[in-house]
Write a protein that holds these residues in place. Sequence first.
Motif, mmCIF file in Angstrom:
data_model
loop_
_atom_site.group_PDB
_atom_site.id
_atom_site.type_symbol
_atom_site.label_atom_id
_atom_site.label_comp_id
_atom_site.label_asym_id
_atom_site.label_seq_id
_atom_site.Cartn_x
_atom_site.Cartn_y
_atom_site.Cartn_z
ATOM 1 N N UNK A 393 37.587 -3.533 55.156
ATOM 2 C CA UNK A 393 38.321 -4.596 55.811
ATOM 3 C C UNK A 393 39.230 -5.330 54.838
ATOM 4 N N UNK A 394 39.822 -6.440 55.298
ATOM 5 C CA UNK A 394 40.831 -7.103 54.474
ATOM 6 C C UNK A 394 40.245 -7.645 53.183
ATOM 7 N N UNK A 395 38.988 -8.110 53.193
ATOM 8 C CA UNK A 395 38.394 -8.665 51.980
ATOM 9 C C UNK A 395 38.181 -7.583 50.923
ATOM 10 N N UNK A 396 38.081 -6.328 51.371
ATOM 11 C CA UNK A 396 37.887 -5.235 50.428
ATOM 12 C C UNK A 396 39.137 -4.888 49.647
ATOM 13 N N UNK A 397 40.310 -5.244 50.171
ATOM 14 C CA UNK A 397 41.559 -4.880 49.493
ATOM 15 C C UNK A 397 41.664 -5.547 48.127
ATOM 16 N N UNK A 398 41.581 -6.887 48.027
ATOM 17 C CA UNK A 398 41.662 -7.468 46.683
ATOM 18 C C UNK A 398 40.473 -7.097 45.807
ATOM 19 N N UNK A 399 39.280 -6.926 46.402
ATOM 20 C CA UNK A 399 38.094 -6.612 45.606
ATOM 21 C C UNK A 399 38.183 -5.218 44.994
ATOM 22 N N UNK A 400 38.501 -4.229 45.818
ATOM 23 C CA UNK A 400 38.593 -2.848 45.320
ATOM 24 C C UNK A 400 39.742 -2.709 44.337
ATOM 25 N N UNK A 401 40.891 -3.296 44.665
ATOM 26 C CA UNK A 401 42.042 -3.178 43.776
ATOM 27 C C UNK A 401 41.803 -3.897 42.448
ATOM 28 N N UNK A 402 41.022 -4.983 42.466
ATOM 29 C CA UNK A 402 40.681 -5.660 41.211
ATOM 30 C C UNK A 402 39.865 -4.722 40.313
ATOM 31 N N UNK A 403 38.912 -4.005 40.909
ATOM 32 C CA UNK A 403 38.119 -3.044 40.123
ATOM 33 C C UNK A 403 39.012 -1.937 39.577
ATOM 34 N N UNK A 404 39.905 -1.428 40.416
ATOM 35 C CA UNK A 404 40.843 -0.393 39.955
ATOM 36 C C UNK A 404 41.677 -0.906 38.776
ATOM 37 N N UNK A 405 42.227 -2.118 38.919
ATOM 38 C CA UNK A 405 43.060 -2.679 37.863
ATOM 39 C C UNK A 405 42.287 -2.880 36.581
ATOM 40 N N UNK A 406 41.050 -3.356 36.697
ATOM 41 C CA UNK A 406 40.227 -3.578 35.501
ATOM 42 C C UNK A 406 39.956 -2.263 34.782
ATOM 43 N N UNK A 407 39.523 -1.243 35.516
ATOM 44 C CA UNK A 407 39.184 0.040 34.894
ATOM 45 C C UNK A 407 40.416 0.749 34.355
ATOM 46 N N UNK A 408 41.515 0.701 35.092
ATOM 47 C CA UNK A 408 42.710 1.426 34.635
ATOM 48 C C UNK A 408 43.316 0.749 33.418
ATOM 49 N N UNK A 409 43.314 -0.582 33.400
ATOM 50 C CA UNK A 409 43.812 -1.294 32.225
ATOM 51 C C UNK A 409 42.939 -0.991 31.011
ATOM 52 N N UNK A 410 41.632 -0.962 31.203
ATOM 53 C CA UNK A 410 40.734 -0.634 30.096
ATOM 54 C C UNK A 410 41.000 0.785 29.591
ATOM 55 N N UNK A 411 41.223 1.705 30.510
ATOM 56 C CA UNK A 411 41.523 3.086 30.133
ATOM 57 C C UNK A 411 42.830 3.172 29.334
ATOM 58 N N UNK A 412 43.841 2.434 29.772
ATOM 59 C CA UNK A 412 45.151 2.501 29.108
ATOM 60 C C UNK A 412 45.094 1.874 27.716
ATOM 61 N N UNK A 413 44.416 0.742 27.607
ATOM 62 C CA UNK A 413 44.451 -0.015 26.358
ATOM 63 C C UNK A 413 43.442 0.499 25.335
#
Length: 413
Positions: A393-413
């Motif tokens: 649902x709508x609450x999952x959009x910012x939550x899931x994308x926050x996890x994606x952003x955290x993991x992908x940024x960690x992977x890149x850096x």
Amino acid sequence: MRLLVLIAQFHLLIFSCAVWGFDLTAGFKAEDLIYPASLLILLICVWSIWSWNLFNRSLFDPYTLFLTSVAVFNGGQAFLEVFHLNENGILNGTFASEIILKSLLLVAMGISGLHLGALLSAGMIRQQPSPGRMVPPVPPQCVRWVAWSMLLMAIPSRLVMVRDAVGVVLSSGYSGLYQQSAATGVGASTNVLSYFFIPGAFFLLAGSKNWLPGRIISAVVILANTAVDFFLGGRSPAVLPLIAFAWLWHRHVRRLPVGLLVTAATAMLVVVFPIVYAVRNASGPERLSISNLQDAFLSIDNPGIATLDEMGGSMATVAYTVELVPSARPYDCGIDYLYAASTLFPNLFWDVHPAVARGLLSSWLVWEVDPFVAEAGGTYDFSCIAEAYLNFGWIGVPAVMLVFGFLYSRFVL
């Protein structure tokens, strides 16, 4: 300063969620809020790129490219709306204003959540690794041996696949590629071996910082792959390896001038992409005619805007999902991510992996909204934002994308 940036990003996310939760029918019409929502997406994207540069001191890295692709494919039409360049409205007026507004707000929440996660991760990583964590470098000749092994395995299979694909598009156009029977099981071994072609070129470049022949050969491999895929009618398969190769060169061999990167990106968006799209379904000698390519390009009004409009049309995936879930399909409650994780296990025991046999979301959507395209072998590329909404649902959009952003940024850096 970094703390202030994190606080500002958090407030952008909260504001986007608050607008979604607000009773839009209380004094406002959905069509009156479409422009402010589009402006919100543009401001979030500009802020995200600026703040990432503040944290990372670089704008040419995998995270920036990922953030840009998420923004363009999900919110490209919002950018055009801000500057009044959508002649027929967002998504050509296909959806009701309420669906468009909800889709825009989901995109705003998704990008905000993604970037908040990335900034949190970047703020936690030290700029310089401690001496105890330093790893001795791999000798360049060892890297090149890996590269040559990959290329020797991949080139025969790649040539066979290219020969077959060229034959199909010359007779049936680009759409003919999607009407072929998919190879499965052992029969897909040629496809699997061909996948070493691009990584082989990357490894060769990585091992050839001070060896000119290796750099030349790796560049020829990538440019040949790009040219072939453009001829076949594919744009993402053509340009993504080229971008990755440019980043590897920029990071490992020599920094590329900003002017060169901007010029190349502009040429792709304004010239190459529109031409490929215009002639991709032509067959036979029409694909090889210079005059036909010229006529196709000149027939396009505002090629750059047309490209952004088409790429931004992927927001239709979000809009369709909002329209169909949960009215026609219940929330999946995370099961899609579990099946995606199962693809870590190789397809050794089935002709079709269970994650695919269950049915991909892109296949479900195209059969639901456009069975004629589905019958012809076409599909819609699904969106990470739409997938998060479909699961939670709508609450999952910012939550899931926050996890994606955290993991992908960690992977890149």
